[in-house]
Design a protein around this motif. Sequence first.
Motif, PDB file in Angstrom:
ATOM      1  N   LYS A 194     -36.301   2.102 -49.782  1.00 40.43           N
ATOM      2  CA  LYS A 194     -36.971   0.834 -49.503  1.00 40.43           C
ATOM      3  C   LYS A 194     -36.142   0.043 -48.498  1.00 40.43           C
ATOM      4  N   LEU A 195     -36.770  -0.330 -47.401  1.00 43.93           N
ATOM      5  CA  LEU A 195     -36.086  -1.132 -46.397  1.00 43.93           C
ATOM      6  C   LEU A 195     -35.947  -2.576 -46.849  1.00 43.93           C
ATOM      7  N   ILE A 196     -36.924  -3.041 -47.596  1.00 46.90           N
ATOM      8  CA  ILE A 196     -36.905  -4.398 -48.136  1.00 46.90           C
ATOM      9  C   ILE A 196     -37.091  -4.283 -49.643  1.00 46.90           C
ATOM     10  N   PRO A 197     -36.121  -4.777 -50.429  1.00 42.82           N
ATOM     11  CA  PRO A 197     -36.257  -4.667 -51.885  1.00 42.82           C
ATOM     12  C   PRO A 197     -37.434  -5.495 -52.410  1.00 42.82           C
ATOM     13  N   ASP A 198     -37.932  -5.097 -53.556  1.00 46.90           N
ATOM     14  CA  ASP A 198     -39.053  -5.811 -54.171  1.00 46.90           C
ATOM     15  C   ASP A 198     -38.762  -7.292 -54.330  1.00 46.90           C
ATOM     16  N   SER A 199     -37.523  -7.633 -54.691  1.00 46.92           N
ATOM     17  CA  SER A 199     -37.182  -9.040 -54.901  1.00 46.92           C
ATOM     18  C   SER A 199     -37.402  -9.878 -53.639  1.00 46.92           C
ATOM     19  N   GLU A 200     -37.115  -9.309 -52.466  1.00 46.88           N
ATOM     20  CA  GLU A 200     -37.349 -10.034 -51.208  1.00 46.88           C
ATOM     21  C   GLU A 200     -38.839 -10.151 -50.917  1.00 46.88           C
ATOM     22  N   VAL A 201     -39.566  -9.092 -51.171  1.00 48.06           N
ATOM     23  CA  VAL A 201     -41.025  -9.123 -50.975  1.00 48.06           C
ATOM     24  C   VAL A 201     -41.634 -10.181 -51.895  1.00 48.06           C
ATOM     25  N   LEU A 202     -41.194 -10.206 -53.139  1.00 47.81           N
ATOM     26  CA  LEU A 202     -41.728 -11.168 -54.109  1.00 47.81           C
ATOM     27  C   LEU A 202     -41.344 -12.596 -53.743  1.00 47.81           C
ATOM     28  N   ALA A 203     -40.162 -12.792 -53.189  1.00 47.11           N
ATOM     29  CA  ALA A 203     -39.753 -14.126 -52.742  1.00 47.11           C
ATOM     30  C   ALA A 203     -40.678 -14.623 -51.638  1.00 47.11           C
ATOM     31  N   ILE A 204     -41.061 -13.726 -50.739  1.00 47.93           N
ATOM     32  CA  ILE A 204     -41.984 -14.095 -49.660  1.00 47.93           C
ATOM     33  C   ILE A 204     -43.367 -14.387 -50.225  1.00 47.93           C
ATOM     34  N   ALA A 205     -43.829 -13.556 -51.150  1.00 48.95           N
ATOM     35  CA  ALA A 205     -45.136 -13.803 -51.782  1.00 48.95           C
ATOM     36  C   ALA A 205     -45.124 -15.142 -52.519  1.00 48.95           C
ATOM     37  N   LEU A 206     -44.017 -15.453 -53.200  1.00 57.86           N
ATOM     38  CA  LEU A 206     -43.905 -16.723 -53.925  1.00 57.86           C
ATOM     39  C   LEU A 206     -43.947 -17.904 -52.959  1.00 57.86           C
ATOM     40  N   LYS A 207     -43.254 -17.776 -51.847  1.00 56.43           N
ATOM     41  CA  LYS A 207     -43.249 -18.861 -50.855  1.00 56.43           C
ATOM     42  C   LYS A 207     -44.666 -19.126 -50.342  1.00 56.43           C
ATOM     43  N   ILE A 208     -45.385 -18.076 -50.034  1.00 56.24           N
ATOM     44  CA  ILE A 208     -46.775 -18.234 -49.584  1.00 56.24           C
ATOM     45  C   ILE A 208     -47.597 -18.887 -50.685  1.00 56.24           C
ATOM     46  N   LEU A 209     -47.432 -18.426 -51.913  1.00 59.20           N
ATOM     47  CA  LEU A 209     -48.177 -18.959 -53.054  1.00 59.20           C
ATOM     48  C   LEU A 209     -47.927 -20.450 -53.245  1.00 59.20           C
TER      49      LEU A 209
END
Length: 170
Positions: A5-20
């Motif tokens: 994984k180039l980007i860990p799930d935690s970083e992806v989820l942080a971005i999704a949370l910011k959008i949310l």
Amino acid sequence: MARTKLIPDSEVLAIALKILLIQGEKSVTFSAVAQKTRLAPPTLVQRFGSCAAMIDAALSLAWDQLEAQTTTAFADTAAKGRGVQAMLKALSAPIDSPALVAASLRYPALATRAKAWRNQVEAGLTLKLGSGAKAKEAASVTFAAWQGRLLWDGAGGKGFRLGEAVKKLT
């Protein structure tokens, strides 16, 4: 062999949370998150299965972080003999707790976590404010005033001084 994984799930989820938290739940799509992470939408589908699962994971991760931050804030302020304002300041960033609570209320399990967190913070405030019914009531009002201030600070509501309110309550 699985790909790294180039980007860990935690970083992806942080971005999704910011959008949310900024744009709302309907703005959290695989396409929107893919655009911010530079991952392909099918990659996100493989990781999370659905947008709803990704949102739930993002909110759950944020609650994990806020609960850990709360435990640390309680321990640090107790060890340093600091009061209510220091404890609340330690809890005021980086997680936007009013927005997190609002986003979580539609999900029963997350609403339960929000209620438990509020109870935890109010219990910590009660310990700092004294003992008995008056301290418990002051803690409840202080929590509500603090959350209200955090909510309205973004709209230019910085005229309210929480420290002065706490002094009046105790």
